[in-house]
Each structure stands twice: as structure tokens, then as C-alpha cells.
Design a protein around this motif. Sequence first.
Motif, PDB file in Angstrom:
ATOM      1  N   LYS A   1       8.114 -18.475 -33.265  1.00 19.46           N
ATOM      2  CA  LYS A   1       7.960 -19.919 -33.153  1.00 19.46           C
ATOM      3  C   LYS A   1       6.755 -20.348 -32.312  1.00 19.46           C
ATOM      4  O   LYS A   1       6.052 -21.294 -32.687  1.00 19.46           O
ATOM      5  CB  LYS A   1       9.251 -20.512 -32.577  1.00 19.46           C
ATOM      6  CG  LYS A   1       9.324 -22.021 -32.621  1.00 19.46           C
ATOM      7  CD  LYS A   1      10.641 -22.518 -32.042  1.00 19.46           C
ATOM      8  CE  LYS A   1      11.819 -22.064 -32.892  1.00 19.46           C
ATOM      9  NZ  LYS A   1      13.094 -22.637 -32.387  1.00 19.46           N
TER      10      LYS A   1
ATOM     11  N   GLU B   1       2.507 -26.988 -34.050  1.00 20.28           N
ATOM     12  CA  GLU B   1       3.445 -27.732 -33.221  1.00 20.28           C
ATOM     13  C   GLU B   1       4.546 -28.401 -34.043  1.00 20.28           C
ATOM     14  O   GLU B   1       5.717 -28.409 -33.658  1.00 20.28           O
ATOM     15  CB  GLU B   1       2.676 -28.787 -32.415  1.00 20.28           C
ATOM     16  CG  GLU B   1       3.539 -29.586 -31.449  1.00 20.28           C
ATOM     17  CD  GLU B   1       4.021 -28.754 -30.276  1.00 20.28           C
ATOM     18  OE1 GLU B   1       5.121 -29.039 -29.773  1.00 20.28           O
ATOM     19  OE2 GLU B   1       3.298 -27.810 -29.879  1.00 20.28           O
TER      20      GLU B   1
ATOM     21  N   ARG C   1       7.648 -26.091 -34.930  1.00 21.68           N
ATOM     22  CA  ARG C   1       8.376 -25.333 -33.909  1.00 21.68           C
ATOM     23  C   ARG C   1       9.803 -25.809 -33.718  1.00 21.68           C
ATOM     24  O   ARG C   1      10.622 -25.103 -33.141  1.00 21.68           O
ATOM     25  CB  ARG C   1       7.621 -25.408 -32.569  1.00 21.68           C
ATOM     26  CG  ARG C   1       6.260 -24.725 -32.626  1.00 21.68           C
ATOM     27  CD  ARG C   1       5.528 -24.828 -31.305  1.00 21.68           C
ATOM     28  NE  ARG C   1       4.161 -24.330 -31.433  1.00 21.68           N
ATOM     29  CZ  ARG C   1       3.256 -24.371 -30.476  1.00 21.68           C
ATOM     30  NH1 ARG C   1       3.569 -24.899 -29.303  1.00 21.68           N
ATOM     31  NH2 ARG C   1       2.035 -23.909 -30.673  1.00 21.68           N
ATOM     32  N   THR C   2      10.093 -27.021 -34.162  1.00 17.79           N
ATOM     33  CA  THR C   2      11.456 -27.543 -34.029  1.00 17.79           C
ATOM     34  C   THR C   2      12.262 -27.356 -35.318  1.00 17.79           C
ATOM     35  O   THR C   2      13.380 -27.845 -35.405  1.00 17.79           O
ATOM     36  CB  THR C   2      11.418 -29.027 -33.646  1.00 17.79           C
ATOM     37  OG1 THR C   2      10.597 -29.740 -34.588  1.00 17.79           O
ATOM     38  CG2 THR C   2      10.829 -29.210 -32.252  1.00 17.79           C
ATOM     39  N   TRP C   3      11.681 -26.688 -36.325  1.00 22.02           N
ATOM     40  CA  TRP C   3      12.423 -26.402 -37.545  1.00 22.02           C
ATOM     41  C   TRP C   3      13.416 -25.272 -37.291  1.00 22.02           C
ATOM     42  O   TRP C   3      13.373 -24.606 -36.249  1.00 22.02           O
ATOM     43  CB  TRP C   3      11.470 -26.022 -38.671  1.00 22.02           C
ATOM     44  CG  TRP C   3      10.656 -27.152 -39.203  1.00 22.02           C
ATOM     45  CD1 TRP C   3      10.008 -28.100 -38.470  1.00 22.02           C
ATOM     46  CD2 TRP C   3      10.396 -27.469 -40.569  1.00 22.02           C
ATOM     47  NE1 TRP C   3       9.350 -28.987 -39.291  1.00 22.02           N
ATOM     48  CE2 TRP C   3       9.563 -28.623 -40.590  1.00 22.02           C
ATOM     49  CE3 TRP C   3      10.754 -26.890 -41.769  1.00 22.02           C
ATOM     50  CZ2 TRP C   3       9.110 -29.200 -41.766  1.00 22.02           C
ATOM     51  CZ3 TRP C   3      10.294 -27.469 -42.956  1.00 22.02           C
ATOM     52  CH2 TRP C   3       9.495 -28.612 -42.955  1.00 22.02           C
ATOM     53  N   THR C   4      14.292 -25.061 -38.229  1.00 22.03           N
ATOM     54  CA  THR C   4      15.252 -23.964 -38.141  1.00 22.03           C
ATOM     55  C   THR C   4      15.202 -23.142 -39.426  1.00 22.03           C
ATOM     56  O   THR C   4      14.800 -23.653 -40.484  1.00 22.03           O
ATOM     57  CB  THR C   4      16.688 -24.477 -37.921  1.00 22.03           C
ATOM     58  OG1 THR C   4      17.050 -25.365 -39.000  1.00 22.03           O
ATOM     59  CG2 THR C   4      16.794 -25.220 -36.598  1.00 22.03           C
TER      60      THR C   4
ATOM     61  N   PRO D   1      13.715 -30.946 -38.492  1.00 21.62           N
ATOM     62  CA  PRO D   1      14.634 -31.531 -37.506  1.00 21.62           C
ATOM     63  C   PRO D   1      15.457 -32.686 -38.047  1.00 21.62           C
ATOM     64  O   PRO D   1      16.615 -32.852 -37.684  1.00 21.62           O
ATOM     65  CB  PRO D   1      13.688 -31.986 -36.382  1.00 21.62           C
ATOM     66  CG  PRO D   1      12.483 -31.129 -36.515  1.00 21.62           C
ATOM     67  CD  PRO D   1      12.327 -30.869 -37.977  1.00 21.62           C
TER      68      PRO D   1
END
Length: 876
Positions: A335, A340, A343-346, A384
Motif C-alpha cells: 500500500k 495516494e 491507499r484507502t482501497w481494500t 472507500p
Amino acid sequence: MLELLSRPIQPLAGLAHRRKAGRVHIAVTCRLLVLRKIMKHKKLRKVILIALLGVIACCGAVLGTVFAVLHSPSLVNRLAHAFGYEVGARTISFSPNLSGTISDLSIKSLGGDGLTLLASKVTAKNSLDMVLRGEVDSLVLQNPKLTFRIGKSKGGAIDLSFLGKLPDVRLLDIQNAEVLLTFEGQQQQVQLTKINLTIKRLSPKAGGNLAFQTNFAFVTGGEAAVTANGKIKGSIQLTGVYPKPYGKGTIELAIDSGEYTSGNQTISLGGLTLATDMVYDQRTETFAITTLRGESKNFGTIEGMGKVALRDEMPWSANISVASIDFAQVFGVIKPFLPEEYRTWTMQGKGAVETRLDGTYPGDRPSFNGSVTFSFSQSGFSSPDSSKAAQGVSGKIILKLQYAAPDKLAFNIRSEQHDGEYLWGKYYTNLAGQKVSLATDGTLLLGGDRHFDLNGSLDILQTGDYSFSAGGKKSGWVIQLTATNVSHERIIETLLKQYLKDSAPDLANLSVTGTSSLETVMRHDGPATVVAGTYRMAGTTLNAPDMPLAIQEITADLPFDLVYPPSAKRTPLSRTPGLIRFRTIQRNGITIDNLQIPILITQNMLEVPAPVIVPFFGGHIRLYGMQIDDVLSPIRSHFGVTVESVDLGRMTGRLMETEYPGVINADLGMMRYENDRVASEGRAVIHVFGGEVEATKFFVENVALPSRKMGADIAFRNIDLEEVTRKIAVGKMTGIIQGSLRDLVLEYGQPASFRLEVESIEARGIAQRISMDAIQSISILGTGAGSALNRGITQFFREYPYSKIGFRCALNNDHFSVNGTIHEGGKEYLVRRGFLRGVDVVNQNPDNVISFRDMQERIKRISRRPGAEPAGIELK
């Protein structure tokens, strides 16, 4: 000794048949005969005796000196200086058989580099006969500390001849040691702590047993910095040491923590354990890892094995597999290196990797071949806000490699992806039971310009036949792409059906037949990439019954020539225009036959080189000068529009089921599109209701969005109220009006702002009269309440004369107001009565402001005629 020399010499039996041994014994016998003859003289015997005693005394002195030196740290240090080392110790204690102890030992290189050894205590246990044989009985080092700097490698083979000179060691025990290794010219170091090493019964010929364990800390600096901490332990059973160590053993490695840093990004390492069983067979000169097993918190179970023959061409083979890879864990590791916004994805899903390789290493010409298989199941991702996501995706990628000198790598890729649901904004599709596959072969030359060749094929959801080929090098390459028999029906069914159903209900039942094909060549040369080819469409019909829209027999033949970046434009490859043909277009009862549009796409510019004339309700629409400056970035374009003699009555009757007789003529001039805004330079004129309506300053913003914004300025002149009220049910009125609708803006199809001004003008021979229904409508629109004209005696009068109508309406920021434009005697009038009789409509609340919703409600009430008390109406 004299007695020995005086004994008679006995013949040596059995020497005659061994010549060499015979010659040796004959020489010894001769020397003994000479000595025996010399010893018969008394004086000579005394001289020899004295000489022997002197030799023994000298040896004793030397041994005494050595023994004294070994007990003196300062003398030992002076002796070590001669060999380039500095040696220090607090105490040295040795017995005559060289057993003893040394406390606080230190050995340093005088040159300031290389070896530095510190030990709190060294204990040696030996016997004199073992020392004389060059053997070590027992040697124990407690708390030793070793610092060593490794110089730059000079290449060449490793010299292992020193292994044959190692002494036999019964026991070597190193306890709680520390080692620091640094590397000359590099930001690397390895630190080993809590080292415990035990060597038992070590012999260059017979081997021995080794057992060790240590903690380690590895650090490397630079742009890509790595730190790792963990433990290593192992046991090795050697069956020989020289000329090469051979035997078997086990080594276990555990990385407890660590980091990989590149720039501002850091990846956490750790949670990895590995154990190997190794064996070296001296007879076949083969080193083998018979078993590799491990566990990683990020990659799951690790298994493998490998071997290499250290002879001839050094054939080797290896395989390793990693099972139960958790994509969520792996995504957490990588990650920091992602952009940027990602980076908050899953991520989710499981995967596995299996690698098999074998090859040879003859000198500096290595070669290998093998395969890497990556499989994944139930994988997916999510943004997100969950507006972009996929789940249930499975598949497999197989990469086969073959490398041979000089620097040629051949590869083969086979991949397959199937199932899964995909969401991207408003786009959604379910590909359960569908698959995408790729097959490609290629070669890559790793040396020099890194030339490559590639060819392959694609199967995209069984929508058509796709193939590609490529070749070249970094500075210049060519890619050819061909797509044939691409089914429009299949694309709609698998990729667009669900999306259209959810986002565009009018296209939920869209059907498209026919096929498309594409032939294109991408050529990169220097700073520019050129894309040229031809797109074709054949046998295509389109039917959207819910719109309704039907297009029959669409054909296209469109050559194109594009370049990137646009600043690298070159001489066009071709100026031959393409053509799109529509046999029939039907929409809401409108039919257009045999429409042909020539299109030229070259150097990123799309233009229609000839005017397009569309027959339209007795007249025609003419499009000319159409041009898009850059189709790769279509932010600017322009086109001209003229409308001639279009029958407004026929058009409105067909489209609105009510005829508004008139004629439309327009010259909108050049319509320019830039920054998602279309603006007109011309005007449109509609001859209707006996007068004319003129529109200028027409514009549209955000054309493709539901929130599109459009507007214009409209002026109308000589409009016959009787014809207007005959079509619009607001009550009968006669007379002529004029006015304007300025700053008109529509958003989401609803008025957002405008300024409407209407006034009546006198015209010879045309009466100015207004019905009671029209007075009611104006009263409701202006005040919100109806009049009282339908009561009492006034109910018998159906029409009234007026001398003037004048009012102004304004909408801005959801604030709507109505004001009269006639001011007399301190009053504001919307309608002024006739000379002798009539009705005045007075606005008694000029400052009244309502919301646009209330205004819409008033318009609806005009047709309902609700009963209400009179407000703002005077009857005179």
C-alpha cells in the motif's frame, strides 16, 4: 645412545623384493657403519657427547623461552607485531602441555581494517602429543566479539585449499559470541549476536558435527534501504571437509521484523520462517535442498526443493510454491507504494504461486527454462465509498520462460479470468459464467537495445476475434492490433445490458445487430507515437423501442491517423475521408432517409469536409464546418448550423400533438465547444402567432450530464394574442404584444433564472379585449388569488376592453416576483382598463416575492379556477 650405536647391525629381511625400501636401508646401514667406526676413538666420542648435550640445552632454552613468552602478554604482543597484529590480554596461563586460559584477549589488525577479535576468556585443553601432531583437544571461547570489514571482491574462484590444513579438533565451543561484518564501499552491515557454535570431532578427512544458533540484524542503506532482524539456527553433519565440505544438515531462519524503504514509502517485513534440509554428495558433486518449508503471515505456506551439480555445466533445478496468499495482507504490504488515492482501497481473495525452473551455468553463459503459475479465486477490490468494486473474480496466469545466451529470453503467457461482478460508478455488470483469456508468445534480448518481439490473441467474452503483434526496442517499436467479427449484440448482452437498464431506462431494451472490425498500427519513433488504421461496421441495425428510435442499415468505413503527443504532429499519412451511411433513421415519427456523413480523421483532427443536409419537416437543417481539434482530448470543436423553412406546425403536431403554425429559419453561425460549453454566434428566428420570436446568445454547458445547463436571450415582436390564447388555455385575449425573455437559464430541465417583460402595443384594426378567464389567470399569476368578476352583475360580461397590458416577471436563486410596468396615481397596474369601461388589475403588494415552487403552483391553478376572495382587483 652409545649403546645403541655399538650394537651389531642386523640384516633386514624381506628388503630384496622392494627396491626403494632396500635403497633406503642400505643408506642407513652405511651411515651406521661409519658412526660405529668413529665411536671406536675415545676423543671423538667425547666431542660428540658434548655436542649432543649442547643441542639438548639449546632446545630446552628455546622451549623455556617460548613457555615464558606464552605467559607474558607484553612479549606475545611484541611477537604478534611482527605479523601485523596487536595482541593484548590481562592474564595468560599455560601448562607445559599447552593447556591453559587467556582472559580479556584482544586481537586487532595494525592496518586499522580487517579483523578485530575480543574475548573475555579463552580456555584450551591439550596434551603434548596432540600438540605435536597438530591437533586440538578442547578450545572454549567465552563472550568473543569479532569485527571484520570485507573488502571489494576481486573475482576468481574461491580457494579452499586451506581446508586441508585445518587441524583435527575434538571440541571447539564458542559461547555468547558477537560478530559485526561491514563491507568496504557499501552501506551494508551484518550483526550477529548471542552466537553459540559447537564443533565436535572435526577432521579434514573424516568431517565432524557442527551446531549453531544466533540472532542477526541486517542493514543496508541507499535509495532502497532494508532492515531485518531474526534468528538462525542449524546443525550440520560433515562426512568430509577437504577438498570441499560435504555432508548433510538443517538450517532454520526466522525473520521477526524488518522494513523496506524506498523514498518516502516503507513496507513492513517480518513474520517469515523457513527451514531447509540440505545435503552435499561428494561422489556426484551435487548440492541439494531436499526440503524447503516455511510460513509467512502475508503469503501463507511455502514449500520447495532444489539441487545443483557443482561440476561440468552445473545443471540445476528448483521449484517453490506459495499457497494461501491473502490478498488483503499483501495489499497492506504494498500500500505505501501505491498512488495516494488508492491507499484507502481494500482487496480480497486468495491466491497461490507455483514456480518450476531448471538450467545450467557453464562459466559465464547461464541458461534456464521453467514456468510460474499464479492462480486466484474469489478476489476483488473496493474503493472507500464502494462506488468502484469487484468481487468473485477467479482465474489463472501461466508464464513460461526460456533463457539462453547470449541474453535471449523467450516467454509464453497463457491467462484466463472468469466470473465476477464489477461496479464502476454507475456501471455494473455480472460476468458469471463468462471468461476472458489471453495467449501470447515472445522473445526479449536483454543486452544492447533490448529488442523484443511479441504476438498473441485475445478472447474477450466471446465478442469477436482479437489478435496482436509487436516488435522493436525502447527507442522505437511497432504494435499491430486486429479485431474482426466483433458482435454488437454480444457486447450489449454481456457488457451493457444491465448498465443501460439501471441508468437509461429508455435503452433497457436496446438491441444492436451487425459486426465491427478494426485494423490499426501503433508506431513509436523518438518522441512521437503514431496510431493509424481503419474502423469498419457492416450489417448493423439499432432499435430502442422505449425511446422510440430505430436506425436501419448502418455502414461505416473510417480511416484514421492519430499522433501522441499532439505537439509531435507530422505530415498526414492520408487525406482520404471515410463515410458513415444511415439508410433510415426513425425517431418519434420523424424519418430521415439515406443520410451520408463524410468524416476525415487525420493528425488528431476530426472534420466533416462537406456540408451535411438533413431534410426536416418540409425544410432542411444544414450542418457545415464541423471540426474537432483533437479527438484524443476533445476540449475544443466548432460547427455551423442553419435551418431553412422548417414547418413548425407539422413539427409540433408530430412531436407535441398540438400544432403551432409557423416557420423556423435560423442561422446560428459557428457553434463553438470549449471547456464543456457550447456557444452560438448567430440567431434563430421563428415566425409564429403572426409575429416572430428571435433567440440569440444560445449556450449549453455540461452537455452529457443530467445537470446540463442551457440558456439564451429571446425577443418576440408583433405576437397576436388571439392566436396565442387560441392554443394556450389561459383565457381569450386579443391585441398585439411584444417583449423579451432575457438571461434565461435552464438546469435539470427546469428554469433557474430569467427576466420576462411583456407589453401590449396598439395596432390599427385590432381590438384590445380580455376575457374574464384571462383576467382570472393574470390575477392568480400576479397575486395568487382569483378575481370576483364572476359574481353579481359582472358575471354577465364575458369580455372587457383594456388599454394597456404590461408586467415583468423575474426568477433568481429560487426567488420569483411579478410586477406591473404601468404606474399611475401611485398604483402599479398589470392591466389597465379601457377608456369607458373595463377592468384594472392592480398589484397591491409590489414587493411580494415567492419561491419558484409557489409560482409553479400558481401556473397549475390557472386551469383549476379555484374560488377565492378577490385580491388586487378593482372593477371600474
